[in-house]
Write an enzyme that holds these catalytic residues in place. Structure first.
Site, PDB file in Angstrom:
ATOM      1  N   ASP A 214     -51.745  30.994  81.665  1.00 46.10           N
ATOM      2  CA  ASP A 214     -53.121  30.491  81.686  1.00 46.10           C
ATOM      3  C   ASP A 214     -53.217  29.217  80.854  1.00 46.10           C
ATOM      4  OD1 ASP A 214     -55.909  30.254  81.795  1.00 46.10           O
ATOM      5  OD2 ASP A 214     -56.172  32.424  81.769  1.00 46.10           O
ATOM      6  N   HIS A 298     -56.196  29.965  93.735  1.00 45.35           N
ATOM      7  CA  HIS A 298     -56.919  29.509  92.551  1.00 45.35           C
ATOM      8  C   HIS A 298     -56.477  28.104  92.138  1.00 45.35           C
ATOM      9  CE1 HIS A 298     -59.199  30.078  88.820  1.00 45.35           C
ATOM     10  NE2 HIS A 298     -58.170  29.548  88.178  1.00 45.35           N
TER      11      HIS A 298
END
Length: 388
Positions: A214, A298
């Site tokens: 992330d 995403h």
């Protein structure tokens, strides 16, 4: 204590562990990742300067633990009361980040190990209204994927408290909430975590509770300043609480998870590349003539080509107590810094809301926006130029 009484006078009434000496093992048979051995004493005594033209707690490597504390100002709080509040909070924050107890601290030994403690102040729209000023930030538009709850949304004043030790965070939080008590009430507190110091080498991208790396696409080096900072040293912050629907996510195959994300879960490499930081090739086709980077992934939906329009992701995981059936309460405290929320953050979030396949397994349940004013010099206080 006399100074404290002076500053609070007239307020509205009523209202780590030792890092490994060798290597950090990577999963899946990857080569070990070298880790810098840092003695525990150095982790505990490490400091980040509070004073400066920009607030700390934004561009630095994020510490392992964080608490985001949103406050609601008491009715009738005016600009003069805000000055007293912020002078008091700034003074104690400056002390605590140096490893010095706050004024009147009855548990002073808890303050002596700052562990890279930072305290970052954010001003919500309500604070500007209380001061009779126009707010530079406004609540986000409603996105169709939102299932927002009041208990995780809004706020007039934010205290972002981060350190490499959870006890340091807890003590700083208690001291600063005590400072604010005559002026404001706690609206919500969100506590999160990342990997502890020494678990990974510095600059290693963190993983979230869904197993994804992330922050791979964050601006780095010279890209940070034009994307994050305004000329006066201010920036803006979006805090989103995103629940991870782990019960259904766990049913997916690795391939399905990777297609939803657009990256290999093991390495973080885009599906069109081999290494984490390879630039995704959105025109590349696979052997069947299909895009290697699915349009619904995403990464595809969140991509930004102009470096000045990137956002700086500074997320923390949260993991609450499972219910009696064992269903998890887990997800991400997504903190995003950028110069301008409308210009940078909103277009990305709108694209994600419209067509991101990952929305099947994540649910935004909290949302708040804050202006991050410039830092201050020694003897000054955060917000002094805003509230002059």
């Amino acid at each position: 204590m006399s100074r404290r009484r002076l500053l609070t006078g007239g307020a509205v009434a009523g209202v780590g562990a030792i890092a490994g000496a060798g290597v950090v093992a990577a999963g899946g048979g990857q080569a070990p990742v070298p880790a810098t051995a840092v003695p525990a004493a150095q982790i505990g005594t490490a400091t980040v300067a509070f004073h400066g033209p920009r607030q700390a707690g934004v561009a630095e490597d994020p510490p392992a633990h964080a608490s985001f504390v949103a406050l609601t100002l008491a009715a009738g709080t005016d600009r003069e009361a805000l000055r007293r509040l912020l002078r008091l909070l700034s003074d104690d924050a400056a002390r605590l980040t140096r490893g010095v107890p706050a004024l009147g601290d009855t548990d002073a030994p808890l303050a002596v190990l700052p562990a890279r403690l930072t305290v970052t102040f954010g001003f919500g729209p309500g604070l500007y209204r209380a001061a009779g000023l126009k707010s530079p930030v406004a609540d986000l538009p409603k996105f169709k994927i939102d299932r927002l709850q009041d208990r995780w949304s809004g706020g007039d004043l934010l205290l972002q408290i981060c350190a490499d030790d959870p006890l340091t965070v807890a003590h700083a939080q208690r001291m600063l909430i005590k400072d604010a008590r005559p002026f404001a009430a706690v609206r919500w507190v969100q506590q999160g975590f990342r990997r502890s110091p020494g678990v990974h080498a510095p600059e290693h991208t963190q993983r979230n509770v869904m197993g994804q790396l992330d922050g791979t696409a964050n601006p780095r080096g010279a890209e940070i300043d034009p994307a994050v900072w305004n000329p006066d040293g201010s920036t803006t912050l979006v805090v989103r609480r995103v629940r991870a629907e782990m019960e259904t996510w766990d049913k997916l195959s690795v391939t399905d998870k990777e297609n939803a994300v657009g990256r290999r879960l093991e390495s973080g490499a885009p599906l069109s590349g081999t290494l984490e930081h390879d630039k995704p090739d959105f025109a590349a086709l696979d052997e069947f003539g299909l895009p290697k980077m699915p349009d619904f992934s995403h990464v595809t939906r969140a991509r930004i080509e102009d470096p000045k329009l990137k956002i700086l992701r500074r997320p923390y995981n949260y993991d609450g107590v499972p219910d009696e059936a064992g269903t998890t309460d887990t997800g991400l405290i997504f903190a995003a810094y950028q110069r301008d929320i409308v210009e940078q953050y909103v277009p990305i979030q709108q694209r994600l809301a419209d067509k991101d396949l990952l929305n099947e397994w994540i649910t935004p349940i909290g949302s708040a926006v804050f202006a991050i004013p410039p830092g201050c010099a020694e003897g000054g206080w955060i917000g002094e130029h805003v509230l002059a």
